[in-house]
Design a protein around this motif. Structure first.
Motif, PDB file in Angstrom:
ATOM      1  N   ASP A 198       0.815  -1.207   0.000  1.00 47.52           N
ATOM      2  CA  ASP A 198       0.000   0.000   0.000  1.00 47.52           C
ATOM      3  C   ASP A 198       0.855   1.266   0.000  1.00 47.52           C
ATOM      4  O   ASP A 198       0.339   2.369   0.035  1.00 47.52           O
ATOM      5  CB  ASP A 198      -0.934  -0.005   1.209  1.00 47.52           C
ATOM      6  N   GLY A 199       2.164   1.102  -0.032  1.00 49.25           N
ATOM      7  CA  GLY A 199       3.048   2.252  -0.110  1.00 49.25           C
ATOM      8  C   GLY A 199       3.568   2.739   1.224  1.00 49.25           C
ATOM      9  O   GLY A 199       4.245   3.757   1.294  1.00 49.25           O
ATOM     10  N   GLY A 200       3.275   2.049   2.279  1.00 49.32           N
ATOM     11  CA  GLY A 200       3.740   2.463   3.596  1.00 49.32           C
ATOM     12  C   GLY A 200       5.094   1.866   3.924  1.00 49.32           C
ATOM     13  O   GLY A 200       5.731   1.210   3.105  1.00 49.32           O
ATOM     14  N   SER A 201       5.543   2.122   5.114  1.00 51.08           N
ATOM     15  CA  SER A 201       6.801   1.537   5.582  1.00 51.08           C
ATOM     16  C   SER A 201       6.574   0.967   6.982  1.00 51.08           C
ATOM     17  O   SER A 201       5.678   1.383   7.695  1.00 51.08           O
ATOM     18  CB  SER A 201       7.912   2.581   5.625  1.00 51.08           C
ATOM     19  N   VAL A 202       7.393   0.011   7.326  1.00 51.88           N
ATOM     20  CA  VAL A 202       7.250  -0.661   8.615  1.00 51.88           C
ATOM     21  C   VAL A 202       8.610  -0.680   9.302  1.00 51.88           C
ATOM     22  O   VAL A 202       9.605  -1.088   8.710  1.00 51.88           O
ATOM     23  CB  VAL A 202       6.734  -2.101   8.427  1.00 51.88           C
ATOM     24  N   ALA A 203       8.644  -0.244  10.548  1.00 51.32           N
ATOM     25  CA  ALA A 203       9.877  -0.252  11.327  1.00 51.32           C
ATOM     26  C   ALA A 203       9.998  -1.569  12.099  1.00 51.32           C
ATOM     27  O   ALA A 203       8.996  -2.158  12.512  1.00 51.32           O
ATOM     28  CB  ALA A 203       9.881   0.919  12.295  1.00 51.32           C
ATOM     29  N   GLY A 204      11.222  -2.025  12.285  1.00 55.92           N
ATOM     30  CA  GLY A 204      11.479  -3.277  12.998  1.00 55.92           C
ATOM     31  C   GLY A 204      10.900  -3.313  14.403  1.00 55.92           C
ATOM     32  O   GLY A 204      10.271  -4.307  14.791  1.00 55.92           O
ATOM     33  N   PRO A 205      11.074  -2.239  15.204  1.00 58.27           N
ATOM     34  CA  PRO A 205      10.507  -2.261  16.558  1.00 58.27           C
ATOM     35  C   PRO A 205       8.977  -2.368  16.573  1.00 58.27           C
ATOM     36  O   PRO A 205       8.406  -2.943  17.486  1.00 58.27           O
ATOM     37  CB  PRO A 205      10.957  -0.931  17.153  1.00 58.27           C
TER      38      PRO A 205
END
Length: 62
Positions: free
Chosen positions: A30-37
């Motif tokens: 969807d074009g978002g980003s996800v952080a590891g934490p």
């Protein structure tokens, strides 16, 4: 059929990892980003909810 506790825990862990992977994929598509934490926090919340639920990880009411 009954399953041993280590098997139930492994099955729950695998299910949680698959769910998190699918949600990360959905966010990325969807074009978002996800952080590891954030992913680690999601797993922690999932296992925390299972630990305090009346059925817990053993699938039986306490």
């Amino acid at each position: 059929m009954t399953a041993s506790l280590p098997f139930r825990l492994a099955r729950a862990a695998a299910f949680a990892v698959v769910c998190v992977a699918l949600s990360v994929l959905a966010h990325l598509l969807d074009g978002g980003s996800v952080a590891g934490p954030v992913v680690a926090g999601g797993l922690l919340l999932a296992f925390g909810a299972a630990a305090v639920s009346p059925r817990g990880v053993n699938g039986r009411w306490r």
